[in-house]
Design a protein around this motif. Structure first.
Motif, PDB file in Angstrom:
ATOM      1  N   ALA A  63       6.961 -11.801  -6.511  1.00 46.36           N
ATOM      2  CA  ALA A  63       6.611 -11.075  -7.732  1.00 46.36           C
ATOM      3  C   ALA A  63       7.647 -10.033  -8.165  1.00 46.36           C
ATOM      4  O   ALA A  63       8.109 -10.058  -9.307  1.00 46.36           O
ATOM      5  N   LEU A  64       8.019  -9.106  -7.285  1.00 44.19           N
ATOM      6  CA  LEU A  64       8.906  -8.017  -7.695  1.00 44.19           C
ATOM      7  C   LEU A  64      10.340  -8.473  -7.916  1.00 44.19           C
ATOM      8  O   LEU A  64      11.080  -7.853  -8.664  1.00 44.19           O
ATOM      9  N   HIS A  65      10.727  -9.555  -7.285  1.00 41.31           N
ATOM     10  CA  HIS A  65      12.114 -10.008  -7.402  1.00 41.31           C
ATOM     11  C   HIS A  65      12.440 -10.603  -8.775  1.00 41.31           C
ATOM     12  O   HIS A  65      13.602 -10.811  -9.088  1.00 41.31           O
ATOM     13  N   THR A  98      13.093   2.257 -12.835  1.00 37.09           N
ATOM     14  CA  THR A  98      11.980   3.187 -12.644  1.00 37.09           C
ATOM     15  C   THR A  98      10.673   2.409 -12.517  1.00 37.09           C
ATOM     16  O   THR A  98       9.838   2.713 -11.652  1.00 37.09           O
ATOM     17  N   LEU A  99      10.487   1.409 -13.352  1.00 34.94           N
ATOM     18  CA  LEU A  99       9.298   0.563 -13.272  1.00 34.94           C
ATOM     19  C   LEU A  99       9.236  -0.145 -11.928  1.00 34.94           C
ATOM     20  O   LEU A  99       8.185  -0.189 -11.285  1.00 34.94           O
ATOM     21  N   TRP A 100      10.365  -0.678 -11.478  1.00 37.01           N
ATOM     22  CA  TRP A 100      10.405  -1.364 -10.192  1.00 37.01           C
ATOM     23  C   TRP A 100      10.029  -0.409  -9.064  1.00 37.01           C
ATOM     24  O   TRP A 100       9.253  -0.750  -8.178  1.00 37.01           O
ATOM     25  N   GLN A 101      10.542   0.838  -9.083  1.00 37.67           N
ATOM     26  CA  GLN A 101      10.211   1.820  -8.050  1.00 37.67           C
ATOM     27  C   GLN A 101       8.725   2.158  -8.063  1.00 37.67           C
ATOM     28  O   GLN A 101       8.098   2.276  -7.012  1.00 37.67           O
ATOM     29  N   PHE A 102       8.156   2.287  -9.253  1.00 35.76           N
ATOM     30  CA  PHE A 102       6.723   2.568  -9.369  1.00 35.76           C
ATOM     31  C   PHE A 102       5.898   1.412  -8.796  1.00 35.76           C
ATOM     32  O   PHE A 102       4.978   1.617  -8.012  1.00 35.76           O
ATOM     33  N   LEU A 103       6.240   0.196  -9.193  1.00 38.05           N
ATOM     34  CA  LEU A 103       5.511  -0.975  -8.698  1.00 38.05           C
ATOM     35  C   LEU A 103       5.674  -1.140  -7.191  1.00 38.05           C
ATOM     36  O   LEU A 103       4.717  -1.492  -6.484  1.00 38.05           O
ATOM     37  N   ASP A 104       6.865  -0.860  -6.695  1.00 35.80           N
ATOM     38  CA  ASP A 104       7.095  -0.947  -5.255  1.00 35.80           C
ATOM     39  C   ASP A 104       6.246   0.077  -4.511  1.00 35.80           C
ATOM     40  O   ASP A 104       5.679  -0.217  -3.459  1.00 35.80           O
ATOM     41  N   THR A 105       6.109   1.276  -5.047  1.00 32.39           N
ATOM     42  CA  THR A 105       5.265   2.313  -4.441  1.00 32.39           C
ATOM     43  C   THR A 105       3.804   1.872  -4.427  1.00 32.39           C
ATOM     44  O   THR A 105       3.105   2.044  -3.420  1.00 32.39           O
ATOM     45  N   LYS A 107       1.329   1.161  -1.139  1.00 33.93           N
ATOM     46  CA  LYS A 107      -0.016   1.713  -0.956  1.00 33.93           C
ATOM     47  C   LYS A 107      -1.019   0.600  -0.636  1.00 33.93           C
ATOM     48  O   LYS A 107      -1.849   0.742   0.260  1.00 33.93           O
ATOM     49  N   ILE A 108      -0.936  -0.481  -1.366  1.00 32.43           N
ATOM     50  CA  ILE A 108      -1.837  -1.616  -1.121  1.00 32.43           C
ATOM     51  C   ILE A 108      -1.597  -2.178   0.279  1.00 32.43           C
ATOM     52  O   ILE A 108      -2.538  -2.495   1.001  1.00 32.43           O
ATOM     53  N   ASN A 109      -0.336  -2.276   0.679  1.00 33.07           N
ATOM     54  CA  ASN A 109      -0.011  -2.796   2.012  1.00 33.07           C
ATOM     55  C   ASN A 109      -0.559  -1.909   3.118  1.00 33.07           C
ATOM     56  O   ASN A 109      -1.040  -2.401   4.136  1.00 33.07           O
ATOM     57  N   ILE A 110      -0.500  -0.597   2.940  1.00 32.86           N
ATOM     58  CA  ILE A 110      -1.055   0.326   3.928  1.00 32.86           C
ATOM     59  C   ILE A 110      -2.556   0.123   4.041  1.00 32.86           C
ATOM     60  O   ILE A 110      -3.107   0.045   5.152  1.00 32.86           O
ATOM     61  N   LEU A 111      -3.234   0.013   2.912  1.00 33.98           N
ATOM     62  CA  LEU A 111      -4.674  -0.213   2.911  1.00 33.98           C
ATOM     63  C   LEU A 111      -5.012  -1.560   3.550  1.00 33.98           C
ATOM     64  O   LEU A 111      -5.939  -1.661   4.372  1.00 33.98           O
ATOM     65  N   LEU A 112      -4.260  -2.572   3.223  1.00 31.97           N
ATOM     66  CA  LEU A 112      -4.491  -3.905   3.771  1.00 31.97           C
ATOM     67  C   LEU A 112      -4.276  -3.923   5.282  1.00 31.97           C
ATOM     68  O   LEU A 112      -5.047  -4.534   6.024  1.00 31.97           O
TER      69      LEU A 112
END
Length: 186
Positions: free
Chosen positions: A53-55, A66-73, A77-82
């Protein structure tokens, strides 16, 4: 590729190895798919989406970076929760650490627990670096002292692909670390 042609990487992963009862067998594919716990299915599906997706974003100006950095952040967060949700699936009475793993098998030290050749097990493999976990069935195919080899018998193809990606990522990190160590020792 056969199960024995996959690259084996020496690495410790948390696994759960639950021996099946003598009257139990590996379920057929449909039943197997239905019994996979929801967090495992979700983690596998999200990991597959993550890998592409991000690539696709074009990083040709400051706004898209900036958008990529926001989406990566947000992804982190989702990965930590998962990862937290998956850790709830780890059952301490079946917990072991791998010595090595591949997309076809894993090796672990059975540390006082008894396993025997051809024994069937329900296996959970936790991949925290990928924010994923795999639920599958395996067979004990080799015992050397306390080292047990499990060969996967029933595993989803997308989970096997996840294992392939994971071994490649780990191998890459190991090679970079070795190169840094060589550079420092010169």
């Amino acid at each position: 590729m056969t199960k024995h042609e996959y690259f084996l990487v020496h690495y410790q992963l948390a696994i759960n190895v639950q021996p099946l009862q003598d009257d139990e067998s590996i379920p057929e594919q449909g039943q197997f798919e239905a019994e996979i716990p929801a967090p495992f299915r979700m983690a596998s599906d999200l990991s597959e989406l993550d890998s592409t997706a991000l690539h696709r974003l074009k990083l040709n100006n400051e706004t898209t970076q900036t958008l990529w950095q926001f989406l990566d952040t947000q992804n982190q967060k989702i990965n930590i929760l998962l990862t937290y949700i998956l850790s709830q699936q780890d059952e301490s009475q079946y917990r072991f650490k791998t010595d090595a793993f591949s997309a076809g098998c894993c090796l672990f030290d059975c540390s006082g627990k008894n396993f025997y050749l051809s024994q069937l097990v329900r296996l959970k493999i936790f991949l925290p670096e990928e924010s994923a976990a795999i639920y599958c069935y395996a067979r004990v195919t080799n015992i050397d002292g306390t080292s047990v080899q499990l060969t996967y018998q029933r595993i989803r193809e997308e989970d096997r692909e996840l294992l392939i990606r994971s071994t490649l990522h780990i191998q890459s990190k190991q090679l970079k670390l070795r190169a840094e160590q060589r550079t420092q020792s010169i």
